[in-house]
Write a protein that holds these residues in place. Sequence first.
Motif, PDB file in Angstrom:
ATOM      1  N   ILE A  95     -87.423   0.110  53.732  1.00 24.19           N
ATOM      2  CA  ILE A  95     -87.249  -1.054  52.852  1.00 24.19           C
ATOM      3  C   ILE A  95     -87.348  -2.368  53.636  1.00 24.19           C
ATOM      4  CG2 ILE A  95     -85.750   0.214  51.252  1.00 24.19           C
ATOM      5  CD1 ILE A  95     -83.349  -1.344  52.548  1.00 24.19           C
TER       6      ILE A  95
ATOM      7  N   TYR B  95     -94.152   0.679  48.552  1.00 27.73           N
ATOM      8  CA  TYR B  95     -93.179   0.369  47.507  1.00 27.73           C
ATOM      9  C   TYR B  95     -93.096   1.503  46.486  1.00 27.73           C
ATOM     10  CZ  TYR B  95     -92.661  -4.451  49.062  1.00 27.73           C
ATOM     11  OH  TYR B  95     -92.370  -5.565  49.797  1.00 27.73           O
TER      12      TYR B  95
ATOM     13  N   ASP C 222     -85.249   5.692  52.854  1.00 30.25           N
ATOM     14  CA  ASP C 222     -86.292   4.811  52.309  1.00 30.25           C
ATOM     15  C   ASP C 222     -86.672   3.794  53.371  1.00 30.25           C
ATOM     16  OD1 ASP C 222     -86.779   5.658  49.704  1.00 30.25           O
ATOM     17  OD2 ASP C 222     -85.025   4.594  48.915  1.00 30.25           O
TER      18      ASP C 222
ATOM     19  N   ILE D 247     -90.466   4.220  47.077  1.00 29.88           N
ATOM     20  CA  ILE D 247     -89.050   3.844  47.210  1.00 29.88           C
ATOM     21  C   ILE D 247     -88.274   4.208  45.944  1.00 29.88           C
ATOM     22  CG2 ILE D 247     -87.493   1.856  47.406  1.00 29.88           C
ATOM     23  CD1 ILE D 247     -89.686   0.521  49.107  1.00 29.88           C
ATOM     24  N   GLU D 248     -87.111   4.812  46.152  1.00 33.63           N
ATOM     25  CA  GLU D 248     -86.245   5.122  45.011  1.00 33.63           C
ATOM     26  C   GLU D 248     -85.446   3.877  44.688  1.00 33.63           C
ATOM     27  OE1 GLU D 248     -83.545   8.489  45.163  1.00 33.63           O
ATOM     28  OE2 GLU D 248     -85.214   9.690  45.942  1.00 33.63           O
TER      29      GLU D 248
ATOM     30  N   ALA E 238     -81.425   4.064  54.236  1.00 41.11           N
ATOM     31  CA  ALA E 238     -82.661   3.281  54.345  1.00 41.11           C
ATOM     32  C   ALA E 238     -82.816   2.729  55.752  1.00 41.11           C
ATOM     33  CB  ALA E 238     -82.620   2.129  53.350  1.00 41.11           C
TER      34      ALA E 238
END
Length: 516
Positions: free
Chosen positions: A441, A282, A439, A285-286, A210
């Motif tokens: 984040i 959002y 990702d 995102i995993e 991330a």
Amino acid sequence: MSSSSSALETEIFQYIDLHQNVLVENLEEWVAVESDSVQPGLRKEVIRMMALVANRLKVLGATVNSVNLGSHQLPDGQNLPLPPVILAELGKDPQKPTVCFYGHVDVQPAKKDDGWKTDPYTLTEINGNLYGRGATDNKGPVLAWIYAVETFKALKLAMPVNFKFVIEGMEEAGSLGLEELLEEEKRCFFADVDYIVISDNVWLSNRKPALTYGTRGNACFFVEVESGDKDLHSGTFGGIIHEPMTDLIALLDSLVDPTGHIQIPGIYDNVAALREEERKLYESIEFDLEEHKNNCRVKKFLYDTKKNRLTWLLNIIILPLVLFDERYSLEEILLHLWRYPSLSIHGIEGAFHEPGIKTVIPAKVIGKFSIRQVPHMDLSVVKQQVVEYLENVFSKRNSPNKLKVSMPLGAKPWVADINDPLYIAARRAARTVFREDPDFIRDGSTIPIARMFQTITQKSVIMLPIGAADDGEHSQNEKISRYNYVEGTKVFAAFLLEISKLHGQLQEISNTKTDN
Ligand SMILES: C[C@H](N)C(=O)N[C@@H](Cc1c[nH]cn1)C(=O)O
Ligand SMILES: [Zn+2]
Ligand SMILES: [Zn+2]
């Protein structure tokens, strides 16, 4: 976008793989230093740690300046020396961009008795995980950066960038003195810095990389309730006096309701509204809810919307609703973790907390809590709201005790532009090493320096974490996996190559524009 590594990257990665035991040995040496910045009695260890870092950077070939920040005063009046901040640099080629890395080598307190399976200050490898206080927060990542830079030197490769280090020893205690130093060095050490990188947080997942573009701030509060100058026998005086601890517990209990909603009037008023494009971020995102619960060893989250029987039935009939409902609850958790404020109660100073029974009425107790705050909350407004609220709750108790509310520490939140070249370079680097897109984040925790760097230097900042979500920062059994440590070192080396390439391309474009 290509994710295969070039011959140069392959050479670098092979070197890192071959020398990974050196990386682990370096971490073992650093973890062995109890550089806890929170406990005054350990300040000399923090200072010893800073000396080790200075030596390590000298071995790397950097010019090292250990800047003395003087001392600070504790609430009890005691004066304590502040550890120096290390400003180091390697290379001054005007043709190359300058990357500045910030990290810290102080740690949170840790005792074996807190529930550690191994000694917190003896790095211990179990099943591919390297356990020890500071392994992931932040000694491991600092060493990974040093090693990424060292790899270029060892392979006799030209460094793709000029590199600067800012290493401090007071991050866990609020980065005292650092803001002033940044102001002072704005036109000197930071004058030629193009990019700032921080690797002081973790991924959202245990395995998916991330990049972080935002952190919350933190407003820390002390609530002191005092009855007199000595503790009392609870049999002799219990029942006839207003006990400070009872007042304090009532005050602390009034702060948050059982749903996690902060009870302080006006506290949510300035929270930035959620924009549609932000919500969309959002969606991609995993986020593995079960993994996250398991990482923090809880059965249920506050926003873990368990479906009742009726929604269950409806969901079986209408499939899209199932997806919406699930997605909605996941996003809700992330929003509350990253971009809404939260209030946590940390402890009570002066309260009896040892095992066994002590039938005492403590005369003075200090409750400690903090509010993680988000854009556009204002620290001074938050302070005023908290003080007014607690004074109001206290006044209704008709207690003769003395109440004092203070905010010893306030750090602002930070948000970056994910379209900045830093994020493009970091994304490419992560993809090359991990073979998947990271990702994007935010992080619920606080790195006080992030916002200061952005405001003071006006340069862009990225958080490029290498730790996994289950690393247990600030917790018992903190660790970094050998895999993340080694692959993270490769990401840092790849990042230096990518940012240098991208910077060159951007320079060319801007030169062409000026020529025209
Ligand atoms: C994220 C970083 N590794 C960290 O742990 N920061 C601390 C800093 C802090 C905030 N208030 C007091 N210290 C944290 O987020 O708790
Ligand atoms: Zn940290
Ligand atoms: Zn920390």
